[in-house]
Scaffold this motif. Structure first.
Motif, PDB file in Angstrom:
ATOM      1  N   VAL A 184       0.844  -1.202   0.000  1.00 56.23           N
ATOM      2  CA  VAL A 184       0.000   0.000   0.000  1.00 56.23           C
ATOM      3  C   VAL A 184       0.874   1.245   0.000  1.00 56.23           C
ATOM      4  CG1 VAL A 184      -1.755   1.283   1.278  1.00 56.23           C
ATOM      5  CG2 VAL A 184      -1.882  -1.208   1.148  1.00 56.23           C
ATOM      6  N   LEU A 185       1.949   1.221   0.780  1.00 61.74           N
ATOM      7  CA  LEU A 185       2.914   2.315   0.801  1.00 61.74           C
ATOM      8  C   LEU A 185       4.272   1.792   0.344  1.00 61.74           C
ATOM      9  CD1 LEU A 185       2.249   4.151   4.211  1.00 61.74           C
ATOM     10  CD2 LEU A 185       1.420   4.799   1.943  1.00 61.74           C
ATOM     11  N   SER A 198      -3.998   7.227  -0.224  1.00 57.56           N
ATOM     12  CA  SER A 198      -5.064   7.288   0.781  1.00 57.56           C
ATOM     13  C   SER A 198      -6.259   6.439   0.378  1.00 57.56           C
ATOM     14  CB  SER A 198      -5.504   8.739   0.986  1.00 57.56           C
ATOM     15  OG  SER A 198      -4.482   9.475   1.604  1.00 57.56           O
ATOM     16  N   ASN A 199      -6.641   6.497  -0.894  1.00 55.11           N
ATOM     17  CA  ASN A 199      -7.797   5.711  -1.329  1.00 55.11           C
ATOM     18  C   ASN A 199      -7.519   4.219  -1.189  1.00 55.11           C
ATOM     19  OD1 ASN A 199      -9.264   7.995  -1.968  1.00 55.11           O
ATOM     20  ND2 ASN A 199      -8.546   8.037  -4.107  1.00 55.11           N
ATOM     21  N   ALA A 230      -5.416   2.902   0.845  1.00 55.03           N
ATOM     22  CA  ALA A 230      -5.360   2.605   2.280  1.00 55.03           C
ATOM     23  C   ALA A 230      -6.757   2.496   2.863  1.00 55.03           C
ATOM     24  CB  ALA A 230      -4.560   3.675   3.008  1.00 55.03           C
ATOM     25  N   ASP A 231      -7.682   3.361   2.416  1.00 59.73           N
ATOM     26  CA  ASP A 231      -9.072   3.287   2.892  1.00 59.73           C
ATOM     27  C   ASP A 231      -9.677   1.930   2.556  1.00 59.73           C
ATOM     28  OD1 ASP A 231      -9.750   5.635   4.293  1.00 59.73           O
ATOM     29  OD2 ASP A 231      -9.828   6.777   2.420  1.00 59.73           O
ATOM     30  N   GLN A 232      -9.436   1.479   1.343  1.00 56.32           N
ATOM     31  CA  GLN A 232      -9.975   0.193   0.933  1.00 56.32           C
ATOM     32  C   GLN A 232      -9.362  -0.955   1.741  1.00 56.32           C
ATOM     33  OE1 GLN A 232      -9.308  -0.097  -3.288  1.00 56.32           O
ATOM     34  NE2 GLN A 232     -10.587   1.689  -3.772  1.00 56.32           N
ATOM     35  N   ALA A 233      -8.063  -0.851   1.968  1.00 55.00           N
ATOM     36  CA  ALA A 233      -7.394  -1.896   2.740  1.00 55.00           C
ATOM     37  C   ALA A 233      -7.916  -1.935   4.171  1.00 55.00           C
ATOM     38  CB  ALA A 233      -5.888  -1.657   2.730  1.00 55.00           C
ATOM     39  N   LEU A 234      -8.140  -0.762   4.774  1.00 58.18           N
ATOM     40  CA  LEU A 234      -8.664  -0.697   6.139  1.00 58.18           C
ATOM     41  C   LEU A 234     -10.067  -1.294   6.221  1.00 58.18           C
ATOM     42  CD1 LEU A 234      -7.435   2.876   7.128  1.00 58.18           C
ATOM     43  CD2 LEU A 234      -6.825   0.752   8.311  1.00 58.18           C
ATOM     44  N   GLN A 235     -10.860  -0.992   5.206  1.00 53.90           N
ATOM     45  CA  GLN A 235     -12.225  -1.507   5.179  1.00 53.90           C
ATOM     46  C   GLN A 235     -12.227  -3.033   5.042  1.00 53.90           C
ATOM     47  OE1 GLN A 235     -14.665   0.286   2.152  1.00 53.90           O
ATOM     48  NE2 GLN A 235     -16.529  -0.740   2.813  1.00 53.90           N
ATOM     49  N   SER A 236     -11.368  -3.555   4.156  1.00 54.67           N
ATOM     50  CA  SER A 236     -11.330  -4.997   3.967  1.00 54.67           C
ATOM     51  C   SER A 236     -10.759  -5.704   5.197  1.00 54.67           C
ATOM     52  CB  SER A 236     -10.482  -5.343   2.731  1.00 54.67           C
ATOM     53  OG  SER A 236      -9.133  -4.954   2.923  1.00 54.67           O
ATOM     54  N   LEU A 237      -9.924  -5.002   5.950  1.00 52.49           N
ATOM     55  CA  LEU A 237      -9.345  -5.594   7.155  1.00 52.49           C
ATOM     56  C   LEU A 237     -10.356  -5.612   8.303  1.00 52.49           C
ATOM     57  CD1 LEU A 237      -6.593  -6.761   8.034  1.00 52.49           C
ATOM     58  CD2 LEU A 237      -5.982  -4.486   8.874  1.00 52.49           C
ATOM     59  N   GLY A 238     -11.362  -4.720   8.196  1.00 51.11           N
ATOM     60  CA  GLY A 238     -12.384  -4.678   9.236  1.00 51.11           C
ATOM     61  C   GLY A 238     -12.085  -3.681  10.326  1.00 51.11           C
ATOM     62  N   LEU A 239     -11.209  -2.716  10.063  1.00 53.40           N
ATOM     63  CA  LEU A 239     -10.905  -1.680  11.044  1.00 53.40           C
ATOM     64  C   LEU A 239     -11.780  -0.468  10.769  1.00 53.40           C
ATOM     65  CD1 LEU A 239      -6.998  -1.884  11.237  1.00 53.40           C
ATOM     66  CD2 LEU A 239      -8.683  -2.894  12.773  1.00 53.40           C
ATOM     67  N   GLU A 240     -12.406   0.050  11.805  1.00 58.60           N
ATOM     68  CA  GLU A 240     -13.424   1.086  11.661  1.00 58.60           C
ATOM     69  C   GLU A 240     -12.822   2.482  11.749  1.00 58.60           C
ATOM     70  OE1 GLU A 240     -16.123   0.109  14.746  1.00 58.60           O
ATOM     71  OE2 GLU A 240     -16.596  -1.867  13.949  1.00 58.60           O
ATOM     72  N   ALA A 253      -8.313   6.228   6.375  1.00 57.70           N
ATOM     73  CA  ALA A 253      -6.873   6.403   6.206  1.00 57.70           C
ATOM     74  C   ALA A 253      -6.416   7.710   6.839  1.00 57.70           C
ATOM     75  CB  ALA A 253      -6.517   6.378   4.722  1.00 57.70           C
ATOM     76  N   GLY A 254      -7.226   8.753   6.714  1.00 56.97           N
ATOM     77  CA  GLY A 254      -6.876  10.037   7.319  1.00 56.97           C
ATOM     78  C   GLY A 254      -6.767   9.918   8.834  1.00 56.97           C
ATOM     79  N   GLN A 255      -7.759   9.248   9.453  1.00 55.05           N
ATOM     80  CA  GLN A 255      -7.722   9.048  10.900  1.00 55.05           C
ATOM     81  C   GLN A 255      -6.507   8.218  11.316  1.00 55.05           C
ATOM     82  OE1 GLN A 255     -11.754   7.346  11.083  1.00 55.05           O
ATOM     83  NE2 GLN A 255     -12.222   8.861  12.685  1.00 55.05           N
ATOM     84  N   LEU A 256      -6.216   7.199  10.502  1.00 54.34           N
ATOM     85  CA  LEU A 256      -5.094   6.325  10.828  1.00 54.34           C
ATOM     86  C   LEU A 256      -3.779   7.102  10.836  1.00 54.34           C
ATOM     87  CD1 LEU A 256      -3.754   3.541  11.254  1.00 54.34           C
ATOM     88  CD2 LEU A 256      -3.708   3.307   8.754  1.00 54.34           C
ATOM     89  N   PHE A 257      -3.536   7.870   9.764  1.00 55.81           N
ATOM     90  CA  PHE A 257      -2.264   8.588   9.699  1.00 55.81           C
ATOM     91  C   PHE A 257      -2.184   9.672  10.764  1.00 55.81           C
ATOM     92  CE2 PHE A 257      -2.055   6.620   5.514  1.00 55.81           C
ATOM     93  CZ  PHE A 257      -0.714   6.251   5.463  1.00 55.81           C
ATOM     94  N   GLU A 258      -3.298  10.296  11.085  1.00 56.82           N
ATOM     95  CA  GLU A 258      -3.281  11.305  12.140  1.00 56.82           C
ATOM     96  C   GLU A 258      -2.995  10.665  13.492  1.00 56.82           C
ATOM     97  OE1 GLU A 258      -3.007  14.754  13.895  1.00 56.82           O
ATOM     98  OE2 GLU A 258      -3.247  14.475  11.727  1.00 56.82           O
TER      99      GLU A 258
END
Length: 990
Positions: A676-677, A763-764, A766-776, A779-784
């Protein structure tokens, strides 16, 4: 026809015991292992065409008869009242024969006999100087032409003095001589002189041991002096070719200075391999090269310097060097450096680059624990120690393809200055007790999941990085009180992990700090995890760590997940391989997902609240400093309250922030591993995080430009000190000129990624990866969150160190009131100070503490000598272990070549600009180095989330963090290295 006979005079008693069955005469005194003086004498006489050997003795003569029934015997009834001459008088002499008369306590080599026989005189005395420089006769050669005169003189002197010895005959004959046999003979009572028998030079050492060593092969040799080479070059070449008709040979140095007891010249001179024995020119060139090497360091070649030529073993399987004591401090460890890879005989001894395995074997280790080659080497060392009567030996060896062991060289280790002066038994007792402690604490626990444990100095709260491998008692006990007690466990329980209170995290093994890895792993499990699943999973994690010890500083990234990240499939594969059920794994994943989402949303225990709690400590400390303390007891009380405050209000929020930061790093690394990165994205993100280090360098610039006063700078940073828990290490306030008053600022001017400018390009994705992982979280919240958590951890650590400094300053004041220096205080357990917080002191309190400090200082000497691996996988590893080679954690993708500078706890005015700085363990107190234009950083200890790893990433400073002892020592001995972070390589250039 004249015959040659030997007479051994055994008048004196040897070793006596209350149990007379164990007593022996001098001639049966053991010189080494199972070889007696008599064995040495008979070996020296071997091949001399002795027609008869007569033993004259009285004390336990029956034991000599049993030992050597082939000798002739004469019983000396009055052995207690008569000396050597009385014994000789009993021998029935035969005119026309030569006699060699020897004392029964005289150890001699074949060369000593040869020197006596070279003298064509009626009577020749062989004498040697004892270590006390007294010349004593131990042998007399009596030719047939002088036998009558000799016998008459013996009778005369004996009549005057029945206890007269051979030395009383010296100077009594008109035609006689005395030969000094020092170095080739010695009295068995003179242990140092006996030891020196086999260490008169490399060639002679091997020659003497060839017939004695039973655990290894010693090759034939040709030996000659520089003078002989100059006079008879061709004759010596012919001799070599006659003695060694085929194959390559090795030409070795054997100078008169190389093997002195006070210094070792191993490798100082030269050895030439692969010399064709049939090529006279090659032999001559090799000998000349070796002789030329004797001129190194301004030395003058001596006529007595020797050259040794031996057959060369060509089918080398492994080779190396073994020391019978620890080379650094002479502790009782066999230390073995072995090259099992190059198939060359000289990689270790020549210093050539190569992969070496280093093993440490305590003298009291059970031989059954050892691999076959190590066991055989230890047996060789023990045999040589007994043969030479020296217990500090430097031994070169090799194994051939048939696993035959060859002894190439043995010499004394350099005595030098040993920092270990206590009895060997003190250390060996510590080893045994440490083994017992580990075994007792490695069984099943009623609280913890997992059937066993491992101890490491780098997992979790990484004590090796924070307080070092061998901290003094005050630093260790303070660290245990703050970090190792229950606050760390309750803090993790507060954010959803399993509560392992009251299990200790930091234990002391022989005075060295270790993390109980089972306790650590349990504290990383979700609180509601099934106990049966937890037990099986912890056992598997421990087994994988044992199999891959290089992961010891990456446990929470690569051994057990502490959060749900993008590398879940890797951990899932480990669980399936461990035989865990799919349903149990799914449940574990769901629990991790819930825990991770809760933390990342930063609501229940937000970062801002934790930072406020930590920063609130300062106001509490200010109140404590206003307590009007004016006595030792009052300062002990202040230190105690500060310790309580620090645990309650500092350690808990710091622990949680540290956990948030490590979760952030785990997720960040998984973003890279999942694609992803990019690695560059991660580096730029870490550079963008503003931490106290950025503030420090900015304020340092302001200080040096005059925009910030020294007083304000010290108020802000004066609490920091290298080795943060060590009371003898000056802080920045008291050591301002040492740390801050040197160097130039501006190292980081080239950093083009300013705080706040990083915006992930993915970011997009990462958003998809977070969603598929099941983390609520987005990406913006995660990096912050990651930015805030990493910066928050560094800020909390900075504030936490203020508490540690305040505690140490209070303890320093306590010491000042009762006359204890910081050096003495450093050797006390913190509780020995705090106990005076609530009890009055009396006149003997200070002297009692001084005695305690003195006693613990001696214990520290044992601790420093105590060798342990960084990861102790089972109790036997304190008896024997092979030093692991760790893989460093590389920071940035830069490559540079530069000179290295090894940095101690305090700077010493060395110029650091453009240098790669080496630090064994770098805690926050070493941030002063960022006030210099350093080029790179290398540490022995530290993980990917360690203090210096974060600092290096923030400043885009090339670094290799956590190299481990083997690689760090190689770099420390270098002058210039290449630090290639992009390809994760560290190379010695010079």
């Amino acid at each position: 026809m004249s015959q040659f006979k030997a007479v051994i005079l055994g008048a004196s008693a040897g070793k006596r015991f209350v149990d007379s069955s164990k007593s022996t005469p001098s001639v049966l005194t053991t010189v080494e292992k199972d070889r007696s003086v008599l064995s040495w004498i008979r070996q020296a006489l071997n091949g001399r065409e002795i027609s008869d050997t007569v033993y004259v003795g009285g004390y336990h003569i029956e034991k000599v008869v049993d030992n050597a029934p082939d000798l002739s015997f004469v019983f000396q009834k009055n052995w207690q009242s008569e000396g050597d001459l009385g014994a000789f008088n009993l021998v029935k002499l035969e005119q026309g024969n030569d006699y060699l008369v020897l004392r029964g306590d005289f150890v001699l080599l074949p060369g000593a006999v040869d020197r006596l026989l070279e003298m064509d005189l009626p009577v020749v005395f062989g004498a040697t100087n004892t270590s006390g420089q007294v010349s004593i006769t131990g042998a007399v050669l009596v030719r047939a032409t002088g036998l009558q005169e000799f016998s008459n003189k013996v009778g005369e002197i004996f009549a005057q003095n029945p206890k007269a010895g051979l030395s009383d005959l010296a100077g009594q004959f008109q035609t006689s001589a005395t030969v000094d046999l020092s170095g080739e003979a010695a009295f068995v009572q003179d242990q140092l002189a006996v030891s020196r028998l086999v260490f008169r030079g490399k060639g002679q050492t091997l020659e003497q041991l060839r017939q004695l060593t039973r655990t290894a092969i010693v090759l034939e040799q040709t030996r000659f002096t520089v003078a002989q080479w100059r006079d008879s070059r061709q004759e010596l070449i012919d001799c070599i070719q006659q003695e060694i008709p085929d194959g390559p040979v090795v030409v070795r140095s054997s100078s008169t200075s190389e093997d002195l007891l006070s210094t070792s010249g191993a490798g100082r001179f030269q050895s030439i391999l692969d010399v064709n024995v049939r090529d006279s020119v090659q032999i001559a060139q090799a000998v000349d090269t070796v002789i030329e090497s004797y001129t190194r360091d301004g030395r003058t070649v001596k006529d007595a310097d020797e050259i040794l030529v031996q057959p060369q073993v060509t089918d080398v399987a492994s080779s190396g060097v073994m020391f019978s004591r620890d080379l650094e401090i002479k502790a009782p460890y066999h230390t073995i450096n072995i090259d099992r890879h190059s198939k060359r005989p000289d990689v270790v001894t020549s210093g050539t680059a190569g992969h070496l395995d280093t093993s440490f074997v305590a003298w009291n280790a059970d031989r059954d624990l050892l691999p076959d080659d190590i066991r055989r080497l230890v047996c060789l060392a023990e045999e040589l120690m007994e043969l030479t009567q020296l217990d500090a030996l430097d031994i070169e060896f090799l194994f051939d393809s048939r696993q035959e062991l060859y002894l190439l060289q043995v010499r004394p280790m350099p005595l030098g200055h040993s920092s270990y002066s206590l009895a060997d038994t003190d250390l060996l007792d510590t080893v045994s007790e440490a083994r017992r402690f580990i075994a007792q604490n490695s069984g099943p626990s009623p609280i913890l999941a997992g059937s066993t444990t491992i101890f490491g100095n780098m997992p979790d709260w990484n004590p090796a990085e924070m307080i070092g491998k061998t901290p003094r008692p005050l630093a260790l006990s303070l660290y245990q009180a703050l970090i190792g007690d229950f606050h760390w466990a309750s803090a993790r329980a507060d954010i959803g992990y399993r509560d392992v209170t009251p299990e200790p995290l930091v234990v002391a093994i022989g005075g060295k700090p270790y993390i109980d890895v089972r306790t650590s792993l349990n504290s990383f499990l979700p609180a509601s995890i099934d106990r049966e699943f937890a037990g099986a999973w912890i056992d598997d994690c421990l087994a994988r760590l044992a199999a891959r010890p290089e992961l010891h500083d990456k446990v929470e990234f690569e051994v057990l997940p502490t959060c749900l990240a993008f590398d879940w499939d890797v951990h899932h594969g480990h669980m399936r391989a461990a035989g865990l059920s799919a349903s149990a794994i799914d449940q574990y994943r769901a629990q991790l997902a819930k825990l991770t989402s809760t933390i990342l949303r930063d609501r229940e225990i937000p970062i801002s609240k934790l930072l406020a709690d930590v920063q609130g400590l300062e106001s509490i400390h200010q109140l404590r400093r206003q307590d009007g303390a004016d006595s030792a007891g009052a300062f002990a009380r202040r230190a105690q309250l500060l310790l309580i405050d620090c645990g309650r209000y500092g350690l808990r929020p710091f622990s949680i922030l540290a956990r948030y930061a490590f979760i952030s790093l785990a997720i960040l690394k998984s973003l890279v591993s999942s694609g992803v990165l990019s690695r560059s994205d991660m580096d730029r993100f870490l550079q963008s995080i503003p931490t106290v280090a950025s503030e420090f360098t900015s304020d340092l610039e302001a200080l040096r430009s005059g925009a910030m006063s020294k007083e304000l700078f010290v108020e802000q940073y004066g609490h920091l000190r290298p080795n943060s828990y060590e009371i003898t290490s000056p802080n920045y306030a008291s050591g301002f000129e040492r740390y801050i008053g040197q160097g130039e600022a501006g190292l980081f001017a080239g950093n083009d990624c300013k705080p706040g400018r990083f915006e992930p390009n993915a970011s997009n994705e990462a958003d998809q990866a977070l969603q598929s992982l099941g983390l609520e979280v987005s990406a913006g919240q995660l990096f912050e969150f990651m930015r805030a958590a990493i910066a928050g951890r560094e800020k909390a650590k900075f504030e936490f160190m203020k508490s540690v400094n305040s505690i140490l300053e209070s303890i320093t004041k306590f010491g000042e009131f009762i006359g204890l220096s910081t050096g003495e205080l450093s050797h006390l357990h913190v509780n020995e100070v705090l106990q005076h917080a609530k009890s009055s002191m009396n006149g003997s309190s200070a002297s009692h503490l001084k005695r305690q400090a003195s006693f613990k200082k001696k214990q520290m000497e044992v601790t420093r000598a105590f060798r342990t691996p960084d990861l102790i996988r089972h109790a036997d590893e304190v008896l024997y272990f092979e030093q692991e080679t760790w893989k460093p954690n590389f920071v940035t993708q830069k490559t540079l070549q530069a000179e290295v500078v090894d940095l101690p706890g305090e700077p010493d005015n060395r110029n650091l600009e453009g240098k790669i700085v080496l630090i064994q363990a770098a805690d926050p107190g070493y941030d002063w180095i960022f006030g210099h234009r350093i080029a790179g950083l290398i540490t022995e200890y530290g993980g990917i989330g360690s203090h210096m790893a974060i600092r290096a990433a923030e400043f885009s400073l090339p670094a290799a963090i956590g190299c481990g002892g083997v690689l760090f020592e190689q770099v420390r001995n270098a002058r210039r290295v290449e630090l290639d972070c992009a390809n994760e390589r560290l190379k010695v250039l010079a």
